[in-house]
Write an enzyme that holds these catalytic residues in place. Structure first.
Site, PDB file in Angstrom:
ATOM      1  N   GLY A 199      17.750  19.515  -0.938  1.00  0.00           N
ATOM      2  CA  GLY A 199      18.697  18.762  -0.471  1.00  0.00           C
ATOM      3  C   GLY A 199      18.771  17.077  -0.722  1.00  0.00           C
ATOM      4  CG  ASN A 200      21.634  14.832  -1.029  1.00  0.00           C
ATOM      5  OD1 ASN A 200      22.168  14.381   0.143  1.00  0.00           O
ATOM      6  ND2 ASN A 200      22.526  15.516  -1.926  1.00  0.00           N
TER       7      ASN A 200
END
Length: 413
Positions: free
Chosen positions: A206-207
């Site tokens: 993810g980020n």
């Protein structure tokens, strides 16, 4: 400012309570005049509590004050919401059967109608004629929003969001000739948040995106009168009211949703933080850490370039000229090959979108923060535009620039 807020007899009357709150919190003195039918949806006690003023819809209450004359004369602004088909017809033909229609006949200041009704009623020749009559006499009649209506049907006829009506009312009082909402009648698709690429049933790549900027953009577009569709990846904030929300998780899901949504969108804003790569294989079971096994090797593959694909799709559908505005976002950091703007200009050239909003990102910048600072680059080569402040303020600047861009090209066929 003294405002008369007329409430029509439609189910959208409940949303007008929020509009009343916006007026009173801005310091205005509001007298609410509900129609008899509207009190079946929202009672007079609600209007009295929120406005701090007595509420009546009868010309025979407080006769000594001659309210049916006084209220229209004294009002600096009259706002009718929801303006039902019945109310528009009565106003256009000069009827005076209750306190609200009497007040409209006595009005000496600006009058704003915010229509709400089923699509067929809004599009009926009689309603359209009544709207044109009111506009020809100097009244402002907003275009209704499009979306889900009372039943299962959808289309133009939704009451614009309270914030949008408030903004239009303030612009009207200030004498702006362009008080009409700049994105009225437009459909805007916005992606927001960060995609998540699964490794196994537990883990993902993810980020740091929180979705705050994308949500702020959706609010700004909604308040500018647009019908807004929000493609929502993972977000730390809830989606705003008054927009269509399409939940998703991965880059591939975002691609599918974006390509479908672009078909009827005037503007596409790709503000989501999309993963550039995803695991080549996703384990059906949790990947376990064991002493008797080597460390796992995760092979990544590229995700599709959604922004570039949207541009190609747009160009192939409209080879003779741009009929859709596409806005990209670039979260950049400088390196040995160039600074943030150098990388952003190269990206704008590769992607081919009309505008590119550039962020200088880092572990303590932009992601998850309430403020932002951006540079807006244009494919046309015009001067870069800077915007900074809260994400709400930055979004307002971006939506304003988009409105300017739309107005600079010929309207859609």
């Amino acid at each position: 400012m003294r405002i008369v807020l007329g409430v029509g007899g439609g189910i959208a009357a409940y949303k007008v309570a929020s509009l009343l709150r916006l007026f009173t919190e801005a310091g205005h003195n509001v007298t609410v005049i509900p129609t008899e039918a509207s009190t079946r949806f929202v009672g007079t006690a609600t209007w009295e509590a929120l406005s701090g003023n007595p509420v009546s819809n009868s010309v025979f209450d407080d006769v000594h004050q001659v309210n049916h004359v006084r209220l229209g004369h004294e009002a600096d602004l009259i706002v009718i919401a929801p303006a039902t088909a019945d109310l528009l017809a009565k106003a256009a033909t000069g009827q005076a059967g209750d306190l609200l229609t009497n007040t409209l006949l006595m009005a000496r200041g600006p009058v704003l109608f915010a229509p709400a009704m089923h699509t067929e009623m809004w599009q009926h020749a009689a309603t359209r004629a009544n709207v044109e009559t009111l506009r020809s006499r100097g009244a402002a009649v907003l275009e209704p929003a499009s979306g889900r209506l009372t039943g299962a049907d959808s289309g133009p006829g939704r009451l614009p969001e309270p914030e949008a009506i408030f903004d239009a009312a303030m612009a009207l009082v200030q004498g702006q000739s362009d008080f009409q909402l700049p994105l009225a009648g437009r459909t805007v698709t916005i992606s927001a948040g960060g995609t998540r690429e699964p490794l196994d049933p537990v883990r993902f790549l993810g980020n740091r995106s929180s979705g705050k900027q994308g949500v702020a953009l959706a609010v700004a577009a909604r308040n500018a009168g647009a019908t807004v569709r929000l493609l929502a990846a993972h977000m730390d904030v809830p989606p705003p009211a008054g927009v269509e929300v399409v939940p998703l998780e991965t880059a591939l899901q975002l691609r599918e949703a974006a390509l479908a949504a672009a078909a009827d969108s005037d503007v596409v804003i790709m503000s989501a933080a999309v993963a550039d790569f995803r695991p080549a294989a996703v384990s059906d079971t949790k990947i376990k850490k064991r002493d008797d096994r080597d460390d796992p090797v995760i092979t990544l593959v590229r995700n599709p370039d959604i922004l570039h694909e949207l541009v190609e799709l747009r160009n192939s559908a409209a080879p003779r000229g741009r009929q859709q505005l596409i806005v990209g976002f670039a979260a950049e950091t400088g390196d040995g090959d160039g600074d943030v703007l150098a990388h952003a200009r190269a990206k704008l050239q590769r992607k081919g979108c009309d505008l590119l909003v550039v962020n200088h990102v880092g572990t303590d910048k932009v992601f998850g923060q309430d403020t932002n600072s951006v540079v807006i680059l244009a494919r046309s080569g015009s001067e870069p535009q800077e915007a900074s402040g809260t994400k709400t303020e930055v979004s307002a600047a971006i939506i304003s620039r988009i409105s300017d861009e739309l107005n600079s090209v010929s309207p859609r066929a």
